[in-house]
Write a protein that holds these residues in place. Structure first.
Motif, PDB file in Angstrom:
ATOM      1  N   ILE A 123       0.920  -1.171   0.197  1.00  0.00           N
ATOM      2  CA  ILE A 123      -0.070   0.052  -0.017  1.00  0.00           C
ATOM      3  C   ILE A 123       0.828   1.295  -0.059  1.00  0.00           C
ATOM      4  O   ILE A 123       0.520   2.399  -0.689  1.00  0.00           O
ATOM      5  N   ARG A 124       1.974   1.126   0.762  1.00  0.00           N
ATOM      6  CA  ARG A 124       2.894   2.361   0.930  1.00  0.00           C
ATOM      7  C   ARG A 124       3.449   2.513  -0.597  1.00  0.00           C
ATOM      8  O   ARG A 124       3.861   3.716  -0.911  1.00  0.00           O
ATOM      9  N   VAL A 125       3.988   1.523  -1.126  1.00  0.00           N
ATOM     10  CA  VAL A 125       4.741   1.515  -2.488  1.00  0.00           C
ATOM     11  C   VAL A 125       3.763   2.176  -3.474  1.00  0.00           C
ATOM     12  O   VAL A 125       4.272   3.067  -4.358  1.00  0.00           O
ATOM     13  N   LYS A 126       2.437   1.801  -3.503  1.00  0.00           N
ATOM     14  CA  LYS A 126       1.348   2.243  -4.169  1.00  0.00           C
ATOM     15  C   LYS A 126       1.410   3.614  -4.044  1.00  0.00           C
ATOM     16  O   LYS A 126       1.256   4.428  -5.016  1.00  0.00           O
ATOM     17  N   GLN A 127       1.283   4.008  -2.903  1.00  0.00           N
ATOM     18  CA  GLN A 127       1.035   5.649  -2.591  1.00  0.00           C
ATOM     19  C   GLN A 127       2.227   6.364  -3.032  1.00  0.00           C
ATOM     20  O   GLN A 127       1.881   7.618  -3.708  1.00  0.00           O
ATOM     21  N   ILE A 128       3.525   5.818  -3.031  1.00  0.00           N
ATOM     22  CA  ILE A 128       4.496   6.700  -3.481  1.00  0.00           C
ATOM     23  C   ILE A 128       4.387   6.382  -5.032  1.00  0.00           C
ATOM     24  O   ILE A 128       4.790   7.668  -5.456  1.00  0.00           O
ATOM     25  N   GLU A 129       3.962   5.636  -5.604  1.00  0.00           N
ATOM     26  CA  GLU A 129       4.121   5.633  -7.065  1.00  0.00           C
ATOM     27  C   GLU A 129       3.139   6.451  -7.564  1.00  0.00           C
ATOM     28  O   GLU A 129       3.381   7.127  -8.633  1.00  0.00           O
ATOM     29  N   ASN A 130       2.132   6.815  -6.836  1.00  0.00           N
ATOM     30  CA  ASN A 130       0.762   7.640  -7.133  1.00  0.00           C
ATOM     31  C   ASN A 130       1.305   9.113  -7.100  1.00  0.00           C
ATOM     32  O   ASN A 130       1.061   9.941  -7.774  1.00  0.00           O
ATOM     33  N   GLU A 131       2.149   9.205  -5.856  1.00  0.00           N
ATOM     34  CA  GLU A 131       3.017  10.516  -5.948  1.00  0.00           C
ATOM     35  C   GLU A 131       3.908  10.826  -6.883  1.00  0.00           C
ATOM     36  O   GLU A 131       3.930  11.978  -7.497  1.00  0.00           O
ATOM     37  N   LEU A 132       4.749   9.961  -7.491  1.00  0.00           N
ATOM     38  CA  LEU A 132       5.573   9.975  -8.566  1.00  0.00           C
ATOM     39  C   LEU A 132       4.502  10.409  -9.827  1.00  0.00           C
ATOM     40  O   LEU A 132       5.078  11.195 -10.617  1.00  0.00           O
ATOM     41  N   LEU A 133       3.606   9.730  -9.970  1.00  0.00           N
ATOM     42  CA  LEU A 133       2.724   9.891 -11.342  1.00  0.00           C
ATOM     43  C   LEU A 133       2.147  11.342 -11.046  1.00  0.00           C
ATOM     44  O   LEU A 133       2.369  11.931 -12.358  1.00  0.00           O
ATOM     45  N   THR A 134       1.929  12.081 -10.103  1.00  0.00           N
ATOM     46  CA  THR A 134       1.316  13.142 -10.100  1.00  0.00           C
ATOM     47  C   THR A 134       2.490  14.294 -10.548  1.00  0.00           C
ATOM     48  O   THR A 134       2.328  15.063 -11.256  1.00  0.00           O
ATOM     49  N   THR A 135       3.524  13.925  -9.988  1.00  0.00           N
ATOM     50  CA  THR A 135       4.790  14.875 -10.240  1.00  0.00           C
ATOM     51  C   THR A 135       4.952  14.702 -11.810  1.00  0.00           C
ATOM     52  O   THR A 135       5.287  15.775 -12.634  1.00  0.00           O
ATOM     53  N   LEU A 136       4.959  13.431 -12.566  1.00  0.00           N
ATOM     54  CA  LEU A 136       5.209  13.278 -13.810  1.00  0.00           C
ATOM     55  C   LEU A 136       4.231  13.928 -14.635  1.00  0.00           C
ATOM     56  O   LEU A 136       4.590  14.683 -15.709  1.00  0.00           O
ATOM     57  N   ASP A 137       2.787  13.980 -14.118  1.00  0.00           N
ATOM     58  CA  ASP A 137       1.897  14.542 -14.837  1.00  0.00           C
ATOM     59  C   ASP A 137       2.144  16.356 -14.982  1.00  0.00           C
ATOM     60  O   ASP A 137       1.904  16.700 -15.814  1.00  0.00           O
TER      61      ASP A 137
END
Length: 210
Positions: A123-137
């Motif tokens: 769950i924590r890994v997915k949260q960080i990945e979503n944060e990275l996706l937001t930055t890439l967007d």
């Protein structure tokens, strides 16, 4: 100048891109901080033990990737000007350099640590990945307007961001983004970035980490 760095360190890659852009002459010293002996010897020169580090012929020590780049940009006229002369433009470049270091580089560290923990919290890994996706967007939207991160010219901000994108390339398809994908293609074709990529590939092959 003596540059102490490691090719797999993103902050070191940031400085290397800048050195190659400036066509700066330096003596490279690759330091493996995972080696206790190498770390101890390096700390005799700088107690913080942080890479990269620049040592001048005068003996002056300059730490921190951004400060090293500021120094060489101010003192080496040849090559790419990495920080604009106009204060307004320079502030924008410095802002995106800091955002890259504090919002992207550190999040990547957290992501890589979380992924490689034996009992990884998915769950924590997915949260960080979503944060990275937001930055890439966010980067994709910005690059709809700008050729490079802060305008028409390659800058310190690009030196900071490109190593982060290199770390994300294998697991985040950067080419799926219209504008970020275009940026990533042009970045990888740039001579300085290509030199750093080659050094990373050689290091991975030599250490068997690839």
């Amino acid at each position: 100048m003596d540059l102490y760095y490691h090719p797999l360190s993103r902050q070191s890659q940031k400085v290397l891109i800048a050195f190659y852009e400036k066509q700066a002459h330096f003596y490279p010293h690759i330091i493996d901080l995972a080696d206790p002996y190498a770390r101890r010897e390096f700390q005799r020169m700088d107690a913080s033990g942080q890479l990269p580090l620049l040592r001048m012929t005068s003996g002056e020590i300059i730490p921190d990737a951004s400060i090293i780049i500021e120094y060489i940009d101010a003192n080496i006229e040849q090559g790419t000007q990495l920080i604009p002369a106009l204060t307004k433009d320079a502030l924008q470049v410095r802002l995106y350099d800091r955002l890259s270091d504090t919002r992207l580089d550190k999040v990547i560290d957290n992501w890589q640590i979380a992924k490689h923990q034996k009992r990884s919290n998915q769950i924590r890994v997915k949260q960080i990945e979503n944060e990275l996706l937001t930055t890439l967007d966010s980067l994709d939207r910005r690059l709809a307007t700008y050729h490079w991160l802060c305008g028409d010219r390659f800058s310190l901000a690009d030196c900071a961001t490109i190593p982060c994108l290199l770390a994300l390339e294998t697991e985040f398809n950067l080419l799926d983004y219209e504008h970020l994908g275009r940026y990533w293609i042009q970045a990888k074709l740039r001579g300085a970035v290509n030199q750093v990529q080659e050094e990373v590939a050689l290091t991975l092959a030599r250490t068997g980490c690839g």
